[in-house]
Design an enzyme around this catalytic site. Structure first.
Site, short mmCIF file in Angstrom:
data_model
loop_
_atom_site.label_atom_id
_atom_site.label_comp_id
_atom_site.label_asym_id
_atom_site.label_seq_id
_atom_site.Cartn_x
_atom_site.Cartn_y
_atom_site.Cartn_z
N GLY B 83 0.45 31.58 26.84
CA GLY B 83 1.65 32.26 27.34
C GLY B 83 2.78 32.19 26.33
O GLY B 83 2.86 31.24 25.55
N GLY B 185 -6.78 40.13 32.74
CA GLY B 185 -7.15 39.88 31.35
C GLY B 185 -8.38 39.01 31.25
O GLY B 185 -9.19 38.95 32.18
N ARG B 186 -8.51 38.32 30.13
CA ARG B 186 -9.71 37.52 29.86
C ARG B 186 -9.98 36.49 30.94
O ARG B 186 -11.12 36.28 31.37
CB ARG B 186 -9.54 36.74 28.55
CG ARG B 186 -9.40 37.56 27.31
CD ARG B 186 -9.10 36.62 26.14
NE ARG B 186 -8.67 37.34 24.95
CZ ARG B 186 -7.43 37.73 24.72
NH1 ARG B 186 -6.47 37.49 25.61
NH2 ARG B 186 -7.13 38.36 23.61
N ILE B 187 -8.91 35.80 31.37
CA ILE B 187 -9.14 34.70 32.33
C ILE B 187 -9.66 35.26 33.65
O ILE B 187 -10.61 34.74 34.23
CB ILE B 187 -7.84 33.88 32.55
CG1 ILE B 187 -7.37 33.27 31.21
CG2 ILE B 187 -8.07 32.78 33.57
CD1 ILE B 187 -5.99 32.60 31.28
N SER B 253 0.79 37.79 33.09
CA SER B 253 1.79 37.09 32.30
C SER B 253 3.15 37.21 32.99
O SER B 253 3.37 38.10 33.80
CB SER B 253 1.84 37.63 30.88
OG SER B 253 2.13 39.01 30.91
N ASP B 305 -1.44 26.08 40.66
CA ASP B 305 -1.48 25.24 39.46
C ASP B 305 -0.11 25.21 38.80
O ASP B 305 0.16 24.34 37.99
CB ASP B 305 -2.53 25.79 38.48
CG ASP B 305 -2.69 24.90 37.26
OD1 ASP B 305 -2.70 23.66 37.43
OD2 ASP B 305 -2.81 25.43 36.14
N HIS B 330 0.04 21.87 36.77
CA HIS B 330 -0.26 22.73 35.62
C HIS B 330 -1.35 22.14 34.74
O HIS B 330 -1.11 21.77 33.58
CB HIS B 330 1.03 22.99 34.81
CG HIS B 330 0.95 24.26 34.01
ND1 HIS B 330 2.06 25.00 33.66
CD2 HIS B 330 -0.11 24.93 33.48
CE1 HIS B 330 1.68 26.05 32.94
NE2 HIS B 330 0.37 26.03 32.84
#
Lengths: 365, 365
Positions: B83, B185-187, B253, B305, B330
């Site tokens: 991030g 996205g990727r995650i 994001s 998280d 986190h």
């Protein structure tokens, strides 16, 4: 008029199925565990030919006392559980009573909780929750960088000195892990299906499992497992499971040979970096030995869906206080679909037994 | 002699790589977050051509103050994070400074935690932990049978009146679930890979996702996703994600358009039986609105998280106290392999930048 005894309301759909069965029902009038005396009194009633038995906290023991109290016409006892450590199956069978249980329908649900506990334990979630909720973890932080951190008396999240490896745990995706199972029945197989979605694709884990005895076709069985999951899967002795595994998962049934199977000797054989998850029955893992092993750093962490003495587990139980251990209150099969399916199977066994038919799922020992 | 500024020890392997790079190193001498003054003073040093910046708690902001303090030779700032909401990327680029970050290497690890939070939230694990640890859940139990249970003041595990549906949550394997993503996205893609190991095989979930804007080839993209995962996958507007999803997963994001994206209006659109998981950045979900929605039963539960204001989150924060919400500190990327890989990518970006080469992973906005 033949009757089915129902020790506890098993949910609306299952109760409706019982009511549609044509048998009279004798239902525990309160939505709570019946007294033992109520159970014993009612199973003596000669009209009762089948019992739909809620897995409870004492009133459900099918032991010598229970069997001696049964009327001679009783054909079936159907338990709302897959486990039957509360039931003397041989004694029941010797009196001509079949035992029904609920295998299969809860495999996915218990496998979900087991996989969740593996992730929670590897990733130190109880330490994280304690850090936020109550002044910090109860044991020193484990990771290398963290060892050098002066631990404040109240190590809350705002005071945690962040560093790259603080609160880091081992990685389920690490290459060439070894995952060991004690007990390798239906639930364990589903756990393997789940875990392979998380583990390394290029260097998949070796799966070791101990089951009560080697089969005659053991080599072929292991070859089939290995082919099915695309990695090495083989039966191993208990000691090898302890010594080689990065993750040890307990999913065997509780019986005299598995009581205290995970004791001080087993835990000492485990890797310091390994974790233990028990989603089977509490007494398979010795609580005192586990707590000592966690405090001594002999293993990395533990995740327990079950614990000896449950539900009589006080908030100051050493394992409940230990941040390296997550304890949840036996929620393995606790999703609404699964409990409904268990209720359906439980009453189906009871109805089939009352009709003199083969049970849908009979305990065979 | 050109130097790389290192605001924080990034772990042994990454530090060794920096030392082998041939550049001088200016390393924060204490293993803790540097002061803002230390950062500003050192980036003014004309020898510093690249900065290896630990994602910290304030000293790491790349804002106007930071950019004005930079010496004119500075080429690169490399953050130890994927991030970059703490970085004014356009401002940096306008001054000829490239920004490096650490995408990709943490996708698996964050996806593991996200999947774990989905399971924990659906299966009411925080309520279970509270039941054992501290006198019971802080909100009334949710399941139908449980509503009729008189709640004791101290509802601890030993006093929990067990019944078939007590402590049961929704089932991740329920047929025809809808799983919605904010950010894809990727995650998120890895999360889909993980979740499909748990969801129904015969009636797989529909996957809805909202991304910042529809692509020109949106139909083809969605057809490819659907083919890849063997189920319906398609882009949807935010409102449709809120209305139709049984599980809402936040992985976008943080930017002005996503701040407070999950607010009272969004939460009111969600199903009462649905859960929310945020593994992205705290301020995307409005904490007050979420707590009110949980207390009003507008949604079933939440798993976080990340949370606005972290790490300055006190033990009496309403969401920390709320049993229908699990909050962890986190830990998304907190496994040892992943943090080592992030350290490697962070220093690789810094070294490439110092050499005037293309970064391994540059932030493009």
């Amino acid at each position: 008029m033949p009757s089915i005894l129902v020790t506890r309301n098993v949910g609306p759909a299952a109760m409706a199925k019982l009511e549609a069965s044509g048998f009279d029902l004798i239902v525990n009038p309160v939505d709570a565990e019946p007294t033992r005396a109520w159970v014993l009194e009612n199973i003596a009633n000669p009209d009762v030919i089948s019992v739909c038995l809620m897995h409870g906290q004492g009133s459900d023991k099918v032991d010598e006392e229970f069997l001696n109290a049964c009327n001679p016409n009783l054909k079936t006892v159907s338990t709302f559980s897959v486990g039957f450590d509360h039931i003397d199956v041989k004694g029941a069978n010797a009196r001509g009573i079949k035992i029904g249980h609920t295998p299969g329908v809860l495999s996915d649900s218990v496998a979900d909780i087991t996989t969740m506990l593996v992730l929670m334990t590897m990733r130190r979630v109880q330490e994280g929750i304690d850090l936020i909720k109550s002044g910090g973890p109860t044991a020193p932080l484990l990771t290398p960088c963290a060892r050098s951190i002066p631990l404040a008396n109240a190590l809350q999240w705002p005071k945690l000195p962040w560093a790259p490896f603080v609160m880091c745990g081992p990685n389920i995706g690490h290459p060439n892990l070894t995952i060991g199972f004690l007990g390798f029945g239906r639930i364990s197989e589903v756990v393997v299906d789940r875990l392979l979605a998380f583990t390394s694709k290029t260097a998949p884990p070796t799966i070791l499992y101990n089951s009560s005895r080697a089969r005659d076709n053991q080599a072929q069985l292991d070859a089939d497992f290995s082919k099915r999951w695309g990695t090495t899967v083989r039966r191993a002795e208990v000691d090898e499971v302890a010594e080689k595994s990065d993750v040890v998962i307990v999913l065997c049934s509780l019986n005299p040979s598995t009581t205290d199977l995970v004791n001080a000797a087993f835990l000492k054989k485990m890797k310091k970096s390994a974790i233990l998850v028990n989603a089977a029955r509490g007494p398979i893992v010795n609580s005192e030995d586990l707590n000592a092993a966690l405090d001594a750093g002999e293993i990395y962490g533990a995740g327990l869906d079950v614990i000896t003495g449950e539900p009589h587990v006080a908030p100051d139980h050493p394992l409940v206080l230990n941040s390296r251990c997550v304890v949840i209150p036996h929620m393995g099969s606790a999703d609404m679909d699964t409990r409904a399916a268990m209720g359906d199977l439980c009453v189906s066994n009871a109805i089939a037994g009352a009709k003199g038919e083969a049970l849908v799922a009979e305990v065979k020992v």
